[in-house]
Scaffold this active site. Sequence first.
Site, PDB file in Angstrom:
ATOM      1  N   SER A   1       0.682  -0.979   0.263  1.00 33.08           N
ATOM      2  CA  SER A   1      -0.052   0.101   0.174  1.00 33.08           C
ATOM      3  C   SER A   1       1.144   1.612   0.167  1.00 33.08           C
ATOM      4  CB  SER A   1      -1.112   0.122   1.409  1.00 33.08           C
ATOM      5  OG  SER A   1      -1.006   0.935   1.457  1.00 33.08           O
TER       6      SER A   1
ATOM      7  N   TYR B   1      -1.449  -0.621  10.888  1.00 30.35           N
ATOM      8  CA  TYR B   1      -2.087  -0.953   9.136  1.00 30.35           C
ATOM      9  C   TYR B   1      -0.480  -0.305   9.362  1.00 30.35           C
ATOM     10  CZ  TYR B   1      -3.753  -0.563   4.525  1.00 30.35           C
ATOM     11  OH  TYR B   1      -4.173  -0.996   2.719  1.00 30.35           O
TER      12      TYR B   1
HETATM   13  N1  LIG Z   1      -8.496  -0.110  -0.925  1.00 34.32           N
HETATM   14  C1  LIG Z   1      -7.210   0.635  -1.135  1.00 34.32           C
HETATM   15  O1  LIG Z   1      -7.351   2.049  -0.691  1.00 34.32           O
HETATM   16  C2  LIG Z   1      -6.417  -0.041  -0.633  1.00 34.32           C
HETATM   17  C3  LIG Z   1      -4.749   0.702  -1.575  1.00 34.32           C
HETATM   18  C4  LIG Z   1      -3.629   0.019  -0.853  1.00 34.32           C
HETATM   19  C5  LIG Z   1      -3.909  -1.565  -0.281  1.00 34.32           C
HETATM   20  N2  LIG Z   1      -5.116  -2.108  -0.193  1.00 34.32           N
HETATM   21  C6  LIG Z   1      -4.886  -3.706   0.109  1.00 34.32           C
HETATM   22  O2  LIG Z   1      -5.647  -4.130  -0.632  1.00 34.32           O
HETATM   23  C7  LIG Z   1      -5.784  -5.519  -0.266  1.00 34.32           C
HETATM   24  C8  LIG Z   1      -7.261  -5.907  -0.281  1.00 34.32           C
HETATM   25  O3  LIG Z   1      -8.216  -4.128  -0.010  1.00 34.32           O
HETATM   26  P1  LIG Z   1      -9.350  -3.970  -0.591  1.00 34.32           P
HETATM   27  O4  LIG Z   1      -9.471  -2.371  -0.580  1.00 34.32           O
HETATM   28  O5  LIG Z   1      -9.525  -4.855  -1.887  1.00 34.32           O
HETATM   29  O6  LIG Z   1     -10.294  -4.481   1.126  1.00 34.32           O
HETATM   30  P2  LIG Z   1     -11.507  -5.387   0.698  1.00 34.32           P
HETATM   31  O7  LIG Z   1     -12.559  -5.189  -0.065  1.00 34.32           O
HETATM   32  O8  LIG Z   1     -11.991  -4.919   2.200  1.00 34.32           O
HETATM   33  O9  LIG Z   1     -10.606  -6.848   0.902  1.00 34.32           O
HETATM   34  C9  LIG Z   1     -10.012  -7.008   1.567  1.00 34.32           C
HETATM   35  C10 LIG Z   1     -10.242  -8.656   1.686  1.00 34.32           C
HETATM   36  O10 LIG Z   1      -9.618  -9.274   2.422  1.00 34.32           O
HETATM   37  C11 LIG Z   1     -10.443 -10.210   3.029  1.00 34.32           C
HETATM   38  N3  LIG Z   1      -9.996 -10.730   4.384  1.00 34.32           N
HETATM   39  C12 LIG Z   1      -9.967  -9.824   5.770  1.00 34.32           C
HETATM   40  N4  LIG Z   1      -9.263 -10.393   6.502  1.00 34.32           N
HETATM   41  C13 LIG Z   1      -9.307 -11.965   6.304  1.00 34.32           C
HETATM   42  C14 LIG Z   1      -8.849 -12.903   6.860  1.00 34.32           C
HETATM   43  N5  LIG Z   1      -8.392 -12.829   8.084  1.00 34.32           N
HETATM   44  N6  LIG Z   1      -8.681 -14.140   5.880  1.00 34.32           N
HETATM   45  C15 LIG Z   1      -8.713 -14.517   4.106  1.00 34.32           C
HETATM   46  N7  LIG Z   1      -9.236 -12.960   3.700  1.00 34.32           N
HETATM   47  C16 LIG Z   1      -9.381 -12.055   4.155  1.00 34.32           C
HETATM   48  C17 LIG Z   1     -12.461  -9.375   3.172  1.00 34.32           C
HETATM   49  O11 LIG Z   1     -12.776 -10.384   3.418  1.00 34.32           O
HETATM   50  P3  LIG Z   1     -14.252 -10.341   4.206  1.00 34.32           P
HETATM   51  O12 LIG Z   1     -15.107  -9.934   3.289  1.00 34.32           O
HETATM   52  O13 LIG Z   1     -14.447 -11.535   5.057  1.00 34.32           O
HETATM   53  O14 LIG Z   1     -13.326  -9.012   5.387  1.00 34.32           O
HETATM   54  C18 LIG Z   1     -11.958  -9.436   2.099  1.00 34.32           C
HETATM   55  O15 LIG Z   1     -12.932 -10.191   1.181  1.00 34.32           O
HETATM   56  C19 LIG Z   1      -5.600  -5.304   1.507  1.00 34.32           C
HETATM   57  O16 LIG Z   1      -4.100  -6.135   1.343  1.00 34.32           O
HETATM   58  C20 LIG Z   1      -5.383  -3.951   1.538  1.00 34.32           C
HETATM   59  O17 LIG Z   1      -4.514  -3.931   2.480  1.00 34.32           O
HETATM   60  C21 LIG Z   1      -6.075  -1.221  -0.672  1.00 34.32           C
END
Ligand SMILES: NC(=O)c1ccc[n+]([C@@H]2O[C@H](COP(=O)([O-])OP(=O)(O)OC[C@H]3O[C@@H](n4cnc5c(N)ncnc54)[C@H](OP(=O)(O)O)[C@@H]3O)[C@@H](O)[C@H]2O)c1
Length: 306
Positions: free
Chosen positions: A169, A182
């Site tokens: 990130s 985070y």
């Molecule tokens: N969106 C942004 O702005 C952003 C920016 C930089 C990096 N990221 C990174 O991108 C990745 C995906 O995030 P996203 O933005 O797509 O968020 P998201 O829509 O909340 O997706 C996160 C996913 O991780 C799953 N998860 C959480 N805890 C878990 C566990 N213990 N075991 C298996 N799955 C688990 C969630 O499942 P549940 O539905 O069960 O909670 C969900 O499917 C993350 O690593 C995040 O840090 C995001």
Amino acid sequence: MTEQKIQIEDESIQGETGPTVKKLKEFDPNAPVALITGTSSGFGMLTAITLAKQGYRVVATMRDLSRNAELAILAEQADISDRLQYIRLDVTDANSVQEAVQTVLQNNGRIDMLVNNAGFALGGFIEEVSMDDWRRQMETNFFGLVAVTRAVLPVMREQKQGLIINLSSVSGLSGFPGYAPYAASKFAVEGFTESLRHEMSSFGVRIVIVEPGAYRTPIWNKGLGEIHRSNHSPYKDKLDAVLRYSQHAGETAPDPQEVADLIARIARMRAPRLRYALGKGSRLLIIGKLLLPWKWLEWIIARGLR
Ligand SMILES: NC(=O)c1ccc[n+]([C@@H]2O[C@H](COP(=O)([O-])OP(=O)(O)OC[C@H]3O[C@@H](n4cnc5c(N)ncnc54)[C@H](OP(=O)(O)O)[C@@H]3O)[C@@H](O)[C@H]2O)c1
């Protein structure tokens, strides 16, 4: 590998305890296999669809299989349901990780690509985040990623090929106020992935870090919901500013499909770089860190949160 189409008949969900193949129909046995963690929403869900469209057999894992409806509908609409397999995988549960990888191998015989995507963003000021929450953040974003990687490494090492993409990130490049857990978890992912790349280079396994800025996924709302707020907190005004920023990002940030498209593009590269930063925030920060004194960066970040 046999040329004939493989049929797998198990269409059931066996509950919460084990990795379970939910819906497998016919698939091309020669298609490369991608395992993605956290595909119930956001980047993981879109990456599953994008890689399947690109010809991958996608093992879409999630900790709660009942949350696969949105992904299943998107797959149906794109007419690629037969390229998706749903398996339960909670990255914080060692048995679930081992069983999921075994099931993928039993069904497909190999793993060509791993996308370590599962994660969440815990907000709050350092003093006010409980140690349980600090550990919970690291268990998912860092130790979970390590566990899944370690389970897949022997497979890729013996195949003498593979690709692992770790989702870091902009918070893996710089710590922002109100999101220290985070940032710590993503800085850990950065260091881990650098070492991993050194260790795997002679085995033909490509290792990549993707560093998105803010994108419009459910992560923002989930993170906001987790923050403990108190009217008596000495950090109240600062925390309110962080919450306003997060809410704004959740509503106005760019389309997360950009991240899925980048991951699909990296999958086609023979020799990808270590790092791919995307999104306005990440690029500006990299340039800022290179060119500006740290005090100026601090001032810019503080001003952005005002
Ligand atoms: N969106 C942004 O702005 C952003 C920016 C930089 C990096 N990221 C990174 O991108 C990745 C995906 O995030 P996203 O933005 O797509 O968020 P998201 O829509 O909340 O997706 C996160 C996913 O991780 C799953 N998860 C959480 N805890 C878990 C566990 N213990 N075991 C298996 N799955 C688990 C969630 O499942 P549940 O539905 O069960 O909670 C969900 O499917 C993350 O690593 C995040 O840090 C995001």
